[in-house]
Write a protein that holds these residues in place. Structure first.
Motif, PDB file in Angstrom:
ATOM      1  N   THR A  59     -42.394   6.583  20.041  1.00 47.43           N
ATOM      2  CA  THR A  59     -42.280   7.826  19.399  1.00 47.43           C
ATOM      3  C   THR A  59     -40.910   8.435  19.786  1.00 47.43           C
ATOM      4  N   VAL A  60     -40.328   8.795  18.619  1.00 44.61           N
ATOM      5  CA  VAL A  60     -39.235   9.901  18.833  1.00 44.61           C
ATOM      6  C   VAL A  60     -39.591  11.338  18.796  1.00 44.61           C
ATOM      7  N   VAL A  61     -39.362  11.905  19.929  1.00 45.96           N
ATOM      8  CA  VAL A  61     -39.583  13.260  20.240  1.00 45.96           C
ATOM      9  C   VAL A  61     -38.402  14.000  19.994  1.00 45.96           C
ATOM     10  N   VAL A  62     -38.620  15.034  18.957  1.00 45.28           N
ATOM     11  CA  VAL A  62     -37.771  15.877  18.635  1.00 45.28           C
ATOM     12  C   VAL A  62     -37.865  17.382  19.203  1.00 45.28           C
ATOM     13  N   GLU A  63     -37.118  17.550  19.884  1.00 46.16           N
ATOM     14  CA  GLU A  63     -37.100  19.000  20.666  1.00 46.16           C
ATOM     15  C   GLU A  63     -36.387  19.890  19.769  1.00 46.16           C
ATOM     16  N   ALA A  64     -37.035  20.745  18.993  1.00 43.42           N
ATOM     17  CA  ALA A  64     -36.547  21.524  17.911  1.00 43.42           C
ATOM     18  C   ALA A  64     -37.004  23.142  18.111  1.00 43.42           C
ATOM     19  N   GLY A  65     -36.845  23.391  19.424  1.00 47.79           N
ATOM     20  CA  GLY A  65     -37.522  24.861  19.465  1.00 47.79           C
ATOM     21  C   GLY A  65     -36.499  26.062  18.850  1.00 47.79           C
ATOM     22  N   ASP A  66     -35.495  25.531  18.502  1.00 52.33           N
ATOM     23  CA  ASP A  66     -34.255  26.254  17.686  1.00 52.33           C
ATOM     24  C   ASP A  66     -34.728  26.326  16.246  1.00 52.33           C
ATOM     25  N   LEU A  67     -35.419  25.651  15.820  1.00 53.10           N
ATOM     26  CA  LEU A  67     -35.684  25.508  14.150  1.00 53.10           C
ATOM     27  C   LEU A  67     -37.031  25.648  14.029  1.00 53.10           C
ATOM     28  N   THR A  68     -36.906  26.215  12.483  1.00 55.39           N
ATOM     29  CA  THR A  68     -38.301  26.389  11.801  1.00 55.39           C
ATOM     30  C   THR A  68     -38.420  25.530  10.822  1.00 55.39           C
ATOM     31  N   VAL A  69     -39.774  24.821  10.941  1.00 55.00           N
ATOM     32  CA  VAL A  69     -40.043  23.561   9.788  1.00 55.00           C
ATOM     33  C   VAL A  69     -40.913  24.072   8.848  1.00 55.00           C
ATOM     34  N   LEU A  70     -40.689  23.615   7.418  1.00 56.60           N
ATOM     35  CA  LEU A  70     -41.334  23.967   6.431  1.00 56.60           C
ATOM     36  C   LEU A  70     -41.470  22.760   5.715  1.00 56.60           C
ATOM     37  N   PRO A  71     -42.297  22.807   4.759  1.00 52.23           N
ATOM     38  CA  PRO A  71     -42.618  21.636   3.980  1.00 52.23           C
ATOM     39  C   PRO A  71     -41.215  21.392   3.086  1.00 52.23           C
ATOM     40  N   ALA A  72     -41.165  20.213   2.704  1.00 55.53           N
ATOM     41  CA  ALA A  72     -39.862  20.137   1.912  1.00 55.53           C
ATOM     42  C   ALA A  72     -39.972  20.827   0.646  1.00 55.53           C
ATOM     43  N   PHE A  73     -38.775  21.077  -0.060  1.00 56.43           N
ATOM     44  CA  PHE A  73     -39.086  21.913  -1.163  1.00 56.43           C
ATOM     45  C   PHE A  73     -39.298  20.607  -2.343  1.00 56.43           C
ATOM     46  N   ALA A  74     -40.186  21.134  -3.411  1.00 60.02           N
ATOM     47  CA  ALA A  74     -40.525  20.644  -4.414  1.00 60.02           C
ATOM     48  C   ALA A  74     -40.105  21.096  -5.758  1.00 60.02           C
ATOM     49  N   ASP A  75     -39.147  20.461  -6.361  1.00 69.25           N
ATOM     50  CA  ASP A  75     -38.427  21.212  -7.496  1.00 69.25           C
ATOM     51  C   ASP A  75     -38.996  20.925  -8.771  1.00 69.25           C
ATOM     52  N   SER A  76     -39.741  21.691  -9.678  1.00 67.72           N
ATOM     53  CA  SER A  76     -40.611  21.569 -10.558  1.00 67.72           C
ATOM     54  C   SER A  76     -39.966  21.215 -11.873  1.00 67.72           C
ATOM     55  N   HIS A  77     -38.538  21.453 -11.919  1.00 66.11           N
ATOM     56  CA  HIS A  77     -37.845  21.212 -13.174  1.00 66.11           C
ATOM     57  C   HIS A  77     -36.512  21.069 -12.884  1.00 66.11           C
ATOM     58  N   GLU A  78     -36.133  19.740 -12.593  1.00 65.93           N
ATOM     59  CA  GLU A  78     -34.623  19.483 -12.483  1.00 65.93           C
ATOM     60  C   GLU A  78     -34.086  18.282 -13.084  1.00 65.93           C
ATOM     61  N   HIS A  79     -32.965  18.101 -13.166  1.00 67.18           N
ATOM     62  CA  HIS A  79     -32.172  16.891 -13.901  1.00 67.18           C
ATOM     63  C   HIS A  79     -31.652  16.086 -13.065  1.00 67.18           C
ATOM     64  N   LEU A  80     -32.173  15.217 -12.066  1.00 64.71           N
ATOM     65  CA  LEU A  80     -31.500  14.621 -11.300  1.00 64.71           C
ATOM     66  C   LEU A  80     -30.715  13.282 -11.759  1.00 64.71           C
ATOM     67  N   MET A  81     -31.085  12.650 -12.986  1.00 61.35           N
ATOM     68  CA  MET A  81     -30.490  11.766 -13.774  1.00 61.35           C
ATOM     69  C   MET A  81     -29.135  12.268 -14.039  1.00 61.35           C
ATOM     70  N   GLU A  82     -29.237  13.618 -14.792  1.00 58.60           N
ATOM     71  CA  GLU A  82     -28.128  14.068 -15.127  1.00 58.60           C
ATOM     72  C   GLU A  82     -26.956  14.395 -13.976  1.00 58.60           C
ATOM     73  N   ALA A  83     -27.524  14.940 -12.927  1.00 60.76           N
ATOM     74  CA  ALA A  83     -26.780  15.319 -11.899  1.00 60.76           C
ATOM     75  C   ALA A  83     -26.278  14.143 -11.001  1.00 60.76           C
ATOM     76  N   SER A  84     -26.780  13.013 -11.238  1.00 56.98           N
ATOM     77  CA  SER A  84     -26.224  11.702 -10.603  1.00 56.98           C
ATOM     78  C   SER A  84     -25.368  10.973 -11.626  1.00 56.98           C
ATOM     79  N   ARG A  85     -25.528  11.149 -12.786  1.00 54.08           N
ATOM     80  CA  ARG A  85     -24.846  10.583 -13.962  1.00 54.08           C
ATOM     81  C   ARG A  85     -23.251  11.501 -13.871  1.00 54.08           C
ATOM     82  N   ASN A  86     -23.533  12.933 -13.405  1.00 55.34           N
ATOM     83  CA  ASN A  86     -22.336  13.764 -13.596  1.00 55.34           C
ATOM     84  C   ASN A  86     -21.613  13.076 -12.324  1.00 55.34           C
ATOM     85  N   LEU A  87     -22.130  12.668 -11.315  1.00 58.78           N
ATOM     86  CA  LEU A  87     -21.152  12.029 -10.216  1.00 58.78           C
ATOM     87  C   LEU A  87     -20.358  10.941 -10.794  1.00 58.78           C
TER      88      LEU A  87
END
Ligand code: ZN
Length: 546
Positions: A59-87
């Protein structure tokens, strides 16, 4: 303590944090410890040491008393393919003046083979240029006289040079759903809108598949670094889906992807139905990393071509354009829903929203009641109370992107006028009407979701000040639209969108607690780490290292 299973568990990660905001349910339970095993969250506890019994050698124990954990964001409308192609494209988004822009184009042309296309990143905007205008055809001709240049800006506008217009044969008539800009003498001025962008872009060679898959790896990592765990990829071609499948197979994706396959307005209804029948798959096909969400239609333009009930503020003769004949779109969508497809349709202006509601109501009349989020309105930048009421009654969900107002607010003030700009995406009114909402970005470049949260809470923009502060919502609601809201849109509320035992381990952690902080401190906030499916996809300070 709650655990998903009765047998003894051995956690892969035990995270002890200052706070873990589950964002589950209206009350939004908070924890101090969460346990992950493999791809899943398996245990939560209100006590920092409440899960210690479940930790073992591995087990990796992560001592993160200084941090606030949230669910990861889920972007309902984005263009990852375009953003990646832009690279992979010419990085004109770095330019801060027209001269810098053309210098970057000119350097790319000099490095290119004779006649090779110069394709720029789409992630630029003239409001970032000192002159606050598009580069002209003459300027692009001077920068690259012998190479076709196509400078796409976002999804609905581009500037081309003469060689590109010649190569595409585009100096003829306007294509359906698009406009070729013209000077006083009627000659093309290089500005392409809507369908005209696609007509010219179709003549440029597509990137190679292996390069695209690698770019998706790099592109998706940039989103994970901003706390994003899932992207609903708002428009890809069938070929793009191959590149996604390559990236998925090679384990290159740092975020989950839920693509929408484009059914273009250049197709007749019969051609569109043939395309849909040929797809074979349907919504929901895939796995937790890559799963097809549905089909994508585009009803009108963006800030330049959105179909409005009242004319444009800067052009009384213009009220935008509809790309689809409503009866044809109803027929195509009816066929698609009957075959198990969910549908997302871009509708920016209020006339497009009204016409799309007619279409969706027609589909429901033909195929019967559908589960919520089967038929989705993308953007609905402008809407009136009657339209909002119809969307709620029909169970038609709305994806909302404050980033569009943030990015293009000053342009909207000119084209749509100040009164309509203030009314863009009134989230408070949508919520009061009982609408299904999911938040995202639609900006085709890595964009900090926390800037969007700040924007939904303050109605602040990049360069147009505060627009319609009366439509602001609170931080917890903004976070929920960006997590649980999108999970509902995806039909994956059982696995995504909140931190609960039994859900997928998609988390992000911040040095500031967004629910307690001054909203103005959120605009530039970036995460300390991001975990997707139990994998550390962003961990610059090695907080998750064994
Ligand atoms: Zn979009």
């Amino acid at each position: 303590m709650t655990t998903a299973a009765a047998e003894p568990l051995r956690l892969s990660y035990l995270i002890k944090a200052g706070a873990v905001h589950s964002m589950a349910g209206p009350a939004g339970l908070s924890y101090r410890a969460i346990g992950l095993r493999g791809a899943e969250i398996v245990a939560t506890s209100a006590e920092p040491d409440g899960l210690d019994d479940l930790a073992g050698d591995g087990t990796v124990v992560v001592e993160a008393g200084d941090l606030t954990v949230l669910p990861a964001f889920a972007d309902s409308h984005e263009h990852l393919m375009e953003a990646s192609r832009n690279l992979m494209l010419v990085p004109v988004d770095r330019a801060r003046s027209v001269a810098e822009f053309t210098a970057i184009v000119s350097a790319a042309a000099r490095a290119a083979a004779p006649g090779e296309w110069v394709l720029t990143s789409m992630g630029w905007h003239e409001s970032n240029l000192a002159e606050n205008r598009l580069p002209t055809l003459a300027e692009l001709d001077a920068a690259a006289p012998d190479h076709p240049v196509l400078a796409r800006r976002g999804g609905h506008l581009a500037v081309a040079n003469s060689a590109a217009l010649r190569a595409a044969g585009a100096d003829t008539a306007d294509p359906p759903g698009g406009k070729i800009g013209r000077d006083k003498e009627g000659r093309p001025d290089g500005v392409l809108e809507g369908g005209a962008v696609y007509r010219v872009a179709a003549h440029a060679p597509p990137p190679r598949r292996a390069e695209l898959a690698a770019a998706l790896g790099t592109g998706s990592a940039a989103y994970a670094a901003l706390g994003v765990g899932t992207i609903r990829e708002a428009m890809i071609t069938v070929d793009d889906l191959l590149a996604y499948t390559d990236a998925w197979e090679q384990g290159l994706l740092s975020v989950r992807v839920r693509p929408l396959i484009r059914v273009g307005a250049e197709l007749s209804a019969d051609q569109a139905i043939t395309l849909i029948r040929g797809l074979g798959a349907r919504s929901g096909f895939g796995d937790d990393w890559l799963r097809i969400w549905g089909l994508k239609f585009v009803m009108d333009g963006g800030v330049e071509g959105g179909a409005l009930e009242q004319p444009y503020a800067d052009d009384p003769a213009n009220s935008g354009h509809l790309n689809w004949d409503p009866a044809a779109l109803t027929r195509v969508c009816t066929e698609a829903v009957g075959r198990g497809w969910r549908i997302g349709t871009h509708a920016a202006g209020d006339r497009a929203v009204r016409t799309l509601l007619d279409t969706y109501e027609g589909v429901v009349a033909a195929v019967g009641e559908q589960p919520p989020w089967t038929l989705v309105i993308e953007h609905a930048l402008l809407s009136d109370p009657a339209q909002r009421e119809r969307a709620v009654r029909g169970g038609f969900g709305i994806t909302v992107q404050h980033a569009l107002l943030w990015n293009m607010g000053s342009e909207m003030v000119v084209t749509w006028g100040p009164e309509r700009t203030r009314r863009v995406n009134p989230l408070d009114e949508w919520l009061a009407a009982g609408a299904l909402l999911a938040a995202g970005t639609d900006i085709a470049r890595p964009f900090n979701p926390m800037t969007n949260v700040w924007g939904m809470v303050t109605r602040g923009t990049k360069s147009a000040g505060v627009q319609g502060p009366e439509h602001a919502i609170d931080v917890a609601t903004a976070l929920r639209l960006y997590t649980a809201g999108t999970a509902a849109l995806l039909g994956e509320s059982d696995k995504l969108g909140s931190i609960e035992a039994g859900k997928l381990a998609d988390l992000t952690a911040y040095a500031v607690d967004p629910l307690a902080a001054d909203p103005d401190d959120l605009a530039g906030l970036t995460p300390a780490f991001t975990i997707v499916g139990g994998r550390a996809v962003h961990d610059p300070d090695k907080r998750l290292a064994p």
